[in-house]
Scaffold this motif. Structure first.
Motif, PDB file in Angstrom:
ATOM      1  N   PHE A 197       0.638  -1.058  -0.292  1.00 14.99           N
ATOM      2  CA  PHE A 197       0.092  -0.123   0.377  1.00 14.99           C
ATOM      3  C   PHE A 197       0.692   1.026  -0.305  1.00 14.99           C
ATOM      4  O   PHE A 197       1.778   1.063   0.627  1.00 14.99           O
TER       5      PHE A 197
ATOM      6  N   CYS B  33      -0.647   0.691  -4.125  1.00 15.06           N
ATOM      7  CA  CYS B  33      -1.853   0.420  -4.399  1.00 15.06           C
ATOM      8  C   CYS B  33      -2.209   1.340  -3.035  1.00 15.06           C
ATOM      9  O   CYS B  33      -2.241   1.420  -1.921  1.00 15.06           O
TER      10      CYS B  33
ATOM     11  N   VAL C   2      -6.394   1.082   0.394  1.00 14.74           N
ATOM     12  CA  VAL C   2      -5.944   0.136   1.112  1.00 14.74           C
ATOM     13  C   VAL C   2      -7.102  -0.934   1.409  1.00 14.74           C
ATOM     14  O   VAL C   2      -7.626  -0.571   1.843  1.00 14.74           O
TER      15      VAL C   2
END
Length: 264
Positions: free
Chosen positions: A219, A237, A240
């Motif tokens: 993340f 990413c 989350v």
């Protein structure tokens, strides 16, 4: 003693909030919002690590810790992301006294692991995976794998803090650094996931994975996100969630598999 010197090392965010990992009452990264939001959140925060602190309100907490930070000759951070977060909580702090000195990782592997990207996806997760380190994300990811991706396996090299059973999960338990490369190869791991949901101030695990040249999905949070942005074998990413992480892992694996096949 006028010759005494105080260095405040920011290993976590305890000086910002009793929730020293910056997870709010709902278990999500808070981003250090306005103190009015913090005041409401702290009253209903039920995490065990918050309960260890004396009952308080965010105003007195910041005032007390602010005095400590202002008195320090050096406030030492281990990433630029930590420095930014500290200044968000304490905008009046003298930025000239905030240093950024990353930890040194002295451990170097004897060799790099051999990964088979053409093989089916085996996701490796390294470390002691607690709630703030992403245990619930791992749980949801396993549920999605069991339901929709039965050809995918997950191997935790370390431990999970929550009970979790799946035919597609293996947890090795505690390991030695010198055994890590062998564990990766023995378990056929070819993709790695760093599931932490809080803004780590450094993350030795992330640095170790980078030194090993491993493909990593994480993340976009804290120091790991900061370092992985400049690491070619990573995918970050912004959302989350287990859904976004699993999608990124599958896509990244497919890209590496296709590259390996084309080279062959």
């Amino acid at each position: 003693n006028p010759k005494a010197r105080l260095t405040f090392a920011v290993h976590d965010y305890f000086s910002v909030c009793p929730s020293f990992v910056l997870l709010d009452a709902d278990g999500r990264y808070c981003g250090i919002p306005d103190v009015s939001v913090c005041a409401t959140c702290l009253k209903r925060h039920q995490a065990r690590y918050v309960a260890l602190s004396p009952p308080t309100e965010i105003g007195p907490w910041r005032a007390l810790w602010g005095r400590c930070l202002q008195a320090a000759d050096e406030v030492r951070c281990f990433s630029n992301s930590t420095r930014k977060l500290l200044l968000r909580a304490y905008p009046g702090l003298d930025s000239g006294r905030i240093s950024v000195i990353p930890h040194r990782v002295d451990y170097l592997p004897a060799r790099l692991p051999r990964l088979d990207h053409a093989a089916r996806l085996v996701i490796g997760i390294i470390g002691q995976i607690s709630a703030q380190k992403g245990a619930m994300v791992v749980k949801e990811m396993l549920a999605r794998i069991d339901s929709d991706h039965p050809d995918v396996n997950v191997v935790v090299i370390g431990a999970l803090d929550i009970p979790l059973k799946s035919d597609r999960l293996r947890v090795t338990g505690a390991y030695r650094h010198e055994d890590l490369v062998d564990l990766i190869e023995t378990n056929g791991i070819n993709m790695f996931f760093f599931p932490s949901i809080c803004p780590e101030t450094f993350s030795y695990v992330t640095e170790e994975m980078i030194l090993l040249g491993l493909p990593i999905v994480a993340f976009d949070l804290g120091a790991p996100g900061e370092r992985l942005r400049s690491y070619g074998k990573s995918r970050l990413c912004s959302e989350v969630s287990a859904r976004s992480a699993l999608a990124a892992l599958i896509e990244f694996h497919a890209q590496l598999a296709a590259k390996e096949v084309s080279v062959a």
